[in-house]
Design a protein around this motif. Sequence first.
Motif, PDB file in Angstrom:
ATOM      1  N   PRO A 103      10.705   7.953   7.467  1.00  0.00           N
ATOM      2  CA  PRO A 103      10.571   6.987   8.552  1.00  0.00           C
ATOM      3  C   PRO A 103      11.550   7.329   9.671  1.00  0.00           C
ATOM      4  CG  PRO A 103      11.894   6.059   6.794  1.00  0.00           C
ATOM      5  CD  PRO A 103      11.431   7.412   6.312  1.00  0.00           C
ATOM      6  N   ALA A 104      11.494   6.579  10.777  1.00  0.00           N
ATOM      7  CA  ALA A 104      12.390   6.856  11.906  1.00  0.00           C
ATOM      8  C   ALA A 104      13.846   6.817  11.471  1.00  0.00           C
ATOM      9  CB  ALA A 104      12.132   5.848  13.034  1.00  0.00           C
ATOM     10  N   ASP A 105      14.207   5.863  10.632  1.00  0.00           N
ATOM     11  CA  ASP A 105      15.536   5.809  10.029  1.00  0.00           C
ATOM     12  C   ASP A 105      15.338   5.854   8.525  1.00  0.00           C
ATOM     13  OD1 ASP A 105      18.136   5.447   9.260  1.00  0.00           O
ATOM     14  OD2 ASP A 105      18.250   3.338   9.846  1.00  0.00           O
ATOM     15  N   ASP A 106      15.716   6.963   7.906  1.00  0.00           N
ATOM     16  CA  ASP A 106      15.445   7.150   6.477  1.00  0.00           C
ATOM     17  C   ASP A 106      16.601   6.739   5.585  1.00  0.00           C
ATOM     18  OD1 ASP A 106      17.244   9.165   6.983  1.00  0.00           O
ATOM     19  OD2 ASP A 106      16.123  10.719   5.921  1.00  0.00           O
ATOM     20  N   THR A 107      17.616   6.072   6.135  1.00  0.00           N
ATOM     21  CA  THR A 107      18.775   5.698   5.332  1.00  0.00           C
ATOM     22  C   THR A 107      18.676   4.256   4.856  1.00  0.00           C
ATOM     23  OG1 THR A 107      20.013   5.065   7.319  1.00  0.00           O
ATOM     24  CG2 THR A 107      20.270   7.315   6.544  1.00  0.00           C
ATOM     25  N   VAL A 108      19.190   4.024   3.654  1.00  0.00           N
ATOM     26  CA  VAL A 108      19.275   2.670   3.121  1.00  0.00           C
ATOM     27  C   VAL A 108      20.520   1.969   3.634  1.00  0.00           C
ATOM     28  CG1 VAL A 108      19.567   1.323   0.987  1.00  0.00           C
ATOM     29  CG2 VAL A 108      17.959   3.241   1.055  1.00  0.00           C
ATOM     30  N   GLU A 135       0.800  -1.214   0.000  1.00  0.00           N
ATOM     31  CA  GLU A 135       0.000   0.000   0.000  1.00  0.00           C
ATOM     32  C   GLU A 135       0.838   1.272   0.000  1.00  0.00           C
ATOM     33  OE1 GLU A 135      -3.336  -0.074  -0.341  1.00  0.00           O
ATOM     34  OE2 GLU A 135      -2.983  -2.230  -0.605  1.00  0.00           O
ATOM     35  N   HIS A 136       2.156   1.131   0.010  1.00  0.00           N
ATOM     36  CA  HIS A 136       3.025   2.294   0.143  1.00  0.00           C
ATOM     37  C   HIS A 136       3.819   2.549  -1.126  1.00  0.00           C
ATOM     38  CE1 HIS A 136       2.264   2.571   4.480  1.00  0.00           C
ATOM     39  NE2 HIS A 136       2.397   1.271   4.511  1.00  0.00           N
ATOM     40  N   TRP A 137       4.111   3.841  -1.357  1.00  0.00           N
ATOM     41  CA  TRP A 137       5.029   4.266  -2.399  1.00  0.00           C
ATOM     42  C   TRP A 137       6.322   4.733  -1.755  1.00  0.00           C
ATOM     43  CZ3 TRP A 137       4.179   4.267  -7.742  1.00  0.00           C
ATOM     44  CH2 TRP A 137       2.892   3.900  -8.144  1.00  0.00           C
ATOM     45  N   GLN A 162      24.850   9.548   1.473  1.00  0.00           N
ATOM     46  CA  GLN A 162      24.043   8.379   1.785  1.00  0.00           C
ATOM     47  C   GLN A 162      22.862   8.278   0.838  1.00  0.00           C
ATOM     48  OE1 GLN A 162      23.464   8.889   6.238  1.00  0.00           O
ATOM     49  NE2 GLN A 162      23.833   6.696   6.148  1.00  0.00           N
ATOM     50  N   THR A 163      22.432   7.046   0.634  1.00  0.00           N
ATOM     51  CA  THR A 163      21.177   6.801  -0.058  1.00  0.00           C
ATOM     52  C   THR A 163      20.067   6.765   0.987  1.00  0.00           C
ATOM     53  OG1 THR A 163      22.285   5.521  -1.792  1.00  0.00           O
ATOM     54  CG2 THR A 163      19.914   5.246  -1.568  1.00  0.00           C
ATOM     55  N   ARG A 164      19.008   7.523   0.733  1.00  0.00           N
ATOM     56  CA  ARG A 164      17.903   7.638   1.674  1.00  0.00           C
ATOM     57  C   ARG A 164      16.581   7.331   0.971  1.00  0.00           C
ATOM     58  NH1 ARG A 164      19.521  10.637   6.255  1.00  0.00           N
ATOM     59  NH2 ARG A 164      21.513  11.719   6.023  1.00  0.00           N
ATOM     60  N   TYR A 165      15.497   7.274   1.756  1.00  0.00           N
ATOM     61  CA  TYR A 165      14.193   7.067   1.144  1.00  0.00           C
ATOM     62  C   TYR A 165      13.098   7.766   1.947  1.00  0.00           C
ATOM     63  CZ  TYR A 165      12.892   3.460   4.626  1.00  0.00           C
ATOM     64  OH  TYR A 165      12.569   2.783   5.789  1.00  0.00           O
ATOM     65  N   ARG A 166      11.971   7.981   1.273  1.00  0.00           N
ATOM     66  CA  ARG A 166      10.778   8.545   1.860  1.00  0.00           C
ATOM     67  C   ARG A 166       9.585   7.656   1.514  1.00  0.00           C
ATOM     68  NH1 ARG A 166      14.109  11.005   4.168  1.00  0.00           N
ATOM     69  NH2 ARG A 166      14.227  13.240   4.642  1.00  0.00           N
ATOM     70  N   ARG A 188       8.352  -3.550   6.876  1.00  0.00           N
ATOM     71  CA  ARG A 188       7.791  -3.664   8.212  1.00  0.00           C
ATOM     72  C   ARG A 188       6.309  -3.275   8.182  1.00  0.00           C
ATOM     73  NH1 ARG A 188      12.716  -0.792   9.168  1.00  0.00           N
ATOM     74  NH2 ARG A 188      14.306  -2.089  10.188  1.00  0.00           N
ATOM     75  N   PRO A 189       5.552  -3.609   9.227  1.00  0.00           N
ATOM     76  CA  PRO A 189       4.124  -3.260   9.243  1.00  0.00           C
ATOM     77  C   PRO A 189       3.852  -1.769   9.099  1.00  0.00           C
ATOM     78  CG  PRO A 189       4.582  -4.917  10.907  1.00  0.00           C
ATOM     79  CD  PRO A 189       5.911  -4.501  10.352  1.00  0.00           C
ATOM     80  N   ASP A 190       4.766  -0.916   9.581  1.00  0.00           N
ATOM     81  CA  ASP A 190       4.549   0.533   9.478  1.00  0.00           C
ATOM     82  C   ASP A 190       4.957   1.099   8.123  1.00  0.00           C
ATOM     83  OD1 ASP A 190       7.298   0.448   9.577  1.00  0.00           O
ATOM     84  OD2 ASP A 190       7.503   1.763  11.328  1.00  0.00           O
ATOM     85  N   GLY A 191       5.405   0.248   7.216  1.00  0.00           N
ATOM     86  CA  GLY A 191       5.799   0.694   5.888  1.00  0.00           C
ATOM     87  C   GLY A 191       7.276   0.965   5.728  1.00  0.00           C
ATOM     88  N   SER A 192       8.023   1.074   6.817  1.00  0.00           N
ATOM     89  CA  SER A 192       9.465   1.279   6.698  1.00  0.00           C
ATOM     90  C   SER A 192      10.113   0.032   6.112  1.00  0.00           C
ATOM     91  CB  SER A 192      10.073   1.632   8.047  1.00  0.00           C
ATOM     92  OG  SER A 192       9.879   0.584   8.983  1.00  0.00           O
TER      93      SER A 192
END
Length: 494
Positions: free
Chosen positions: A247-252, A217-219, A231-235, A301-305
Amino acid sequence: MGEEATLHFRPEGAYVGDVIPFAHEGVVWLYYLLDGRDPAVDEEGLRRTGMPWAAVTTTDFVHFEDRGVVLPSGGPDAEDFDCYTGSVVTGDDGTLHLFYTGHNPRVRSADGDLQIVCHATSDGDPARWTRHPEWSFGALPGHLPEDWRDPFVHRPDPDGPWQMLLAARRDSGPDRRRGVVATLTSDDLVTWRPDAPVWDPRRFITQECPDVFRMGEHWYLVYSEFSDAFQTRYRIASSPEGPWLAPADDTVEGRAFYAAKTVEHDGRRYVIGWIATREHESDSGGWQWAGDMAVLETGQRPDGSLTFDLPHQTVALFPEAVEVSLAPVDGADATPGAGARTRNSVWLGPETPARALITAELEIAPGTQACALLLRASEDSGYEIRLEPQRGRMVFDRWPRTRTGGEQWQIQGDVPHAVELERFADLAPGRHTVRVLLDGSLCTAVLDGSVSMSARMYDHPSGRVGLSVTDGEVSLERLEVRCSAPDAARRTSP
């Protein structure tokens, strides 16, 4: 003719830059910027050799077929002397479209080098491309012409228009906070019209190598930034238009793993980047651009992270377990084992091979300051993957660190670890697993199958595996070293 290869692809005599993955008819094409590090320059001091695209293909991310150069440099006078990062998609009629960044240091604007979006097509062979310079275009008004790169083309809605995301910069505002993910749309993959930016954080110089995908359900928007940290990160968002939340930790990953992009294959999502080399092949050398190709497998994870782990195919290449026993060093209280309790102690085991998969399962007691898996270690030197529960992090460290002089105290003891190699981690008391892939100078550690950190290990090419505990108690439940199968991870050339 086949030859044995490392688990991290690198072409003979060159290095892997940004990777552009493309799934086509059951095969994953891993295009990459081929960095030969050719020092030759012309009379003006400009590089004589442009950047081409090369490629390898794979179906399992452990066996690679080297396809060589597939998009050569356009030549010293061309707008695409350097063929930089982009993307590949399949059009509605089956035509393949390759979008890339064109650059030539000999062609400049008033403010710097120009970057443009270039376009090539193929009738179905991902290794054969026809350039279309008439379709090239530069930065749109309101954007800096020297930062208009890394076109990522996708179709968020199968029935809607195509979308192109670009690493761009506004032409006004604070210099280091102009970065924007510019957005264009098209109905035919040739004519593009401007649209509202997908993301305008006003935080970075720019967001390199943008990549968008959907999982459940997430993009997700993946990008690489070099403002605060390389660093490579994500949203995460509920739609491809955002809003993009951290997310709490946005790094790959950490500093060593960069410019990652993703691809789906056989129902799984993979993240592919490169692990940087260091100058002079030294632990204290500066990080360099490009290195060895590296692959991680994502989970959710369940929260989408997202979680990041070694690919299951990589783990399967290590079927041969080596029995490990550890011996105490310098008066350690006991030999660790299942149920054994330890405090301020060090143990060392056998020499480990250059290529190995090491797994340590630990039970960490409340209040423990640190514990570490030792790699290529002796009694007073080597590397470690250290868990620091009180600080909520996993770090990479080495000893001795860089020397600053000839005296005993002139060593970087004031540097607590390789500061660019630390990963946020939930290290609550209880059971934790550290898995480490060693491959020559390359090292990738994964904590609890979800937090990944890569590093280089040059100065100590051999040594022993071990364990240490500082100011606390840890029970070592399992320590296993696995060697790869003799015929694992082979690379073939046409």
